[in-house]
Design a protein around this motif. Structure first.
Motif, PDB file in Angstrom:
ATOM      1  N   LEU A  94       0.809  -1.215   0.000  1.00 25.21           N
ATOM      2  CA  LEU A  94       0.000   0.000   0.000  1.00 25.21           C
ATOM      3  C   LEU A  94       0.848   1.274   0.000  1.00 25.21           C
ATOM      4  O   LEU A  94       0.422   2.310  -0.525  1.00 25.21           O
ATOM      5  N   ASN A  95       2.051   1.216   0.531  1.00 21.92           N
ATOM      6  CA  ASN A  95       2.908   2.396   0.571  1.00 21.92           C
ATOM      7  C   ASN A  95       3.269   2.908  -0.816  1.00 21.92           C
ATOM      8  O   ASN A  95       3.635   4.072  -0.983  1.00 21.92           O
ATOM      9  N   GLN A  96       3.183   2.038  -1.811  1.00 17.38           N
ATOM     10  CA  GLN A  96       3.511   2.437  -3.176  1.00 17.38           C
ATOM     11  C   GLN A  96       2.264   2.657  -4.032  1.00 17.38           C
ATOM     12  O   GLN A  96       2.316   2.610  -5.256  1.00 17.38           O
TER      13      GLN A  96
ATOM     14  N   GLN B  86      -3.181  -5.944   2.047  1.00 14.77           N
ATOM     15  CA  GLN B  86      -4.131  -4.831   1.966  1.00 14.77           C
ATOM     16  C   GLN B  86      -4.632  -4.675   0.529  1.00 14.77           C
ATOM     17  O   GLN B  86      -3.878  -4.262  -0.358  1.00 14.77           O
ATOM     18  N   THR B  87      -5.897  -4.989   0.323  1.00 13.01           N
ATOM     19  CA  THR B  87      -6.455  -4.952  -1.030  1.00 13.01           C
ATOM     20  C   THR B  87      -7.619  -3.971  -1.173  1.00 13.01           C
ATOM     21  O   THR B  87      -7.702  -3.249  -2.162  1.00 13.01           O
ATOM     22  N   THR B  88      -8.524  -3.954  -0.211  1.00 14.12           N
ATOM     23  CA  THR B  88      -9.692  -3.082  -0.322  1.00 14.12           C
ATOM     24  C   THR B  88      -9.299  -1.604  -0.291  1.00 14.12           C
ATOM     25  O   THR B  88     -10.063  -0.752  -0.749  1.00 14.12           O
ATOM     26  N   GLU B  89      -8.117  -1.316   0.228  1.00 16.20           N
ATOM     27  CA  GLU B  89      -7.657   0.069   0.296  1.00 16.20           C
ATOM     28  C   GLU B  89      -7.380   0.667  -1.091  1.00 16.20           C
ATOM     29  O   GLU B  89      -7.129   1.865  -1.216  1.00 16.20           O
ATOM     30  N   TRP B  90      -7.428  -0.178  -2.123  1.00 16.06           N
ATOM     31  CA  TRP B  90      -7.195   0.289  -3.491  1.00 16.06           C
ATOM     32  C   TRP B  90      -8.514   0.575  -4.226  1.00 16.06           C
ATOM     33  O   TRP B  90      -8.499   1.003  -5.384  1.00 16.06           O
TER      34      TRP B  90
ATOM     35  N   ILE C 253      -7.317  -7.440 -11.332  1.00 18.06           N
ATOM     36  CA  ILE C 253      -7.340  -8.677 -10.552  1.00 18.06           C
ATOM     37  C   ILE C 253      -6.432  -8.465  -9.342  1.00 18.06           C
ATOM     38  O   ILE C 253      -5.291  -8.007  -9.487  1.00 18.06           O
ATOM     39  N   HIS C 254      -6.928  -8.788  -8.149  1.00 16.74           N
ATOM     40  CA  HIS C 254      -6.149  -8.616  -6.923  1.00 16.74           C
ATOM     41  C   HIS C 254      -5.907  -9.980  -6.279  1.00 16.74           C
ATOM     42  O   HIS C 254      -6.852 -10.716  -6.009  1.00 16.74           O
TER      43      HIS C 254
END
Length: 403
Positions: free
Chosen positions: A147-149, A174-178, A188-189
């Motif tokens: 997420l930092n990038q 962390q996926t939903t934060e995108w 696709i995550h």
């Protein structure tokens, strides 16, 4: 005399009746035998071999099914061609399918139903399947991200058109934060904590999964793409016949190898000069047939080979860049750097922060040590495998061209 005459005359009707009854019983018995005879198994009759032709009556389903768990003999194709008139085999009066040319494990399926490949195209839960896709992307780009990038990845993804499927591998979970990024809804995550991009690639980018894509980008998260356009990049890759490639690197940002340094006066380069003694042959790495593993791009056919070379337990991929040449021929012509579409390597040590402190060492130190160990292990595995192969075919490894 009268009595004897009557006695003799009285026997005749009884004998006739007995004869009739005996004949009837005999016919009935013979009829029953005749009806039941066809159901008798020939394998239970002890008949002389001179009375019957030589037939293997001991063939069973078990023997037939054993074929699927054993290597097929070299003579199989010729035997199969003799029976090419039908792929169905008869077993106990029932039709059974056996197609050796199907993918392993699918021999019992009719070829028309076998779906040997897949893709990352998203499908609807309603409507006609044939109407699901308004476009089928021809290329795949993957980023291994934290997420930092997020900001950097957002800028990078926008350099790729709708002709690309976007695939993010999340090493921080962390996926939903995108979700606030518009393009993220069609991406696709895949999430697995504290893993590298080569761990993901080995498990999720099988050649039969990415088969619809002409080219596969497997990129790090810390790449500056201000001077990069994906469609133009691929135009140059096709123009110069590159099967394995990478963009040129901005000269002053974390360079290790001269080969990947951007040349400002050309579209593509395939060879370079390195420090004295670094290249035993000008057509071998790191002077040619060489790119780094931070931002590689593979053609479909090259990736099919590279995927098989990636080791399941060596997750950092160190040493892989020196071995990529084994997957294309001639490597010094089909591996190269695209100079006019270049990137900046920002050298963010993101994976180092995912390590654990042991024996008083910082997390990044343990990660770096494993990287170096994996490089040595990979080199040894490649050398041992090649030597074993040449020895098996009776060739002196020192005289081979594989080294």
């Amino acid at each position: 005399m009268g009595i004897l005459s009557r006695s003799a005359g009285g026997k005749k009707p009884n004998e006739n009746m007995r004869l009739i009854v005996t004949t009837f019983v005999g016919l009935a018995f013979g009829f029953l035998i005749g009806v039941s005879f066809p159901t008798l198994s020939l394998t239970k009759l002890n008949l002389s071999s001179s009375l019957l032709p030589t037939v293997d009556l001991s063939y069973t389903e078990d023997k037939k099914s054993d074929i699927s768990s054993q290597s097929l003999p070299s003579s199989w194709p010729s035997e199969r061609s003799k029976n090419s008139s039908s792929q169905d085999q008869s077993l106990n009066g029932k039709s059974r399918i056996w197609v050796p040319s199907n993918p392993r494990g699918a021999e019992m399926l009719p070829p028309g139903i076998v779906a040997a490949e897949s893709d990352f195209y998203l499908r609807r839960l309603w409507g006609k399947p044939s109407e699901d896709l308004t476009i089928k992307p021809r290329y795949l780009v993957t980023f291994t991200v934290g997420l930092n990038q997020k900001k950097n990845i957002d800028a990078a993804v926008k350099k790729f058109s709708e002709n690309f499927t976007i695939l993010l591998f999340h090493y921080d979970g962390q996926t939903t934060e995108w979700d606030d990024l518009e393009w993220s809804k069609r991406a696709i995550h895949i999430s697995a904590r504290k893993q590298t991009k080569w761990w993901y690639a080995k498990r999720f980018l099988h050649p039969d999964i990415v088969a619809p894509y002409d080219y596969i980008f497997i990129w790090d998260e810390d790449l500056g793409v201000e001077h990069f356009n994906a469609e133009e990049y691929l135009r140059l890759v096709k123009k110069h016949g590159l099967e394995i490639s990478q963009p040129g690197l901005e000269p002053n940002k974390g360079l290790t190898w001269q080969m990947t340094k951007r040349r400002g006066d050309r579209e593509v380069h395939k060879q370079t000069e390195e420090k004295p003694g670094w290249c035993t042959d000008p057509l071998l790495p790191p002077c040619a047939a060489f790119i780094e593993i931070m931002a590689p791009v593979f053609s479909r056919s090259a990736w099919r080979c590279v995927w098989h070379m990636i080791q399941n337990d060596l997750v950092h991929g160190w040493g892989l860049d020196f071995a990529l040449r084994k997957c294309v021929e001639p490597a010094h012509e089909k591996i190269g750097v695209v100079d006019s579409q270049w990137i900046v390597h920002q050298t963010v040590p993101s994976l180092g922060s995912q390590g654990e402190s042991q024996n008083g060492k910082a997390p990044w130190q343990g990660v770096r040590e494993r990287c170096r160990k994996e490089w040595t292990m990979f080199q040894m595995r490649v050398a041992n495998a090649e030597n074993a192969y040449f020895k098996a075919i009776g060739v002196d490894p020192s005289n081979s061209t594989a080294h």
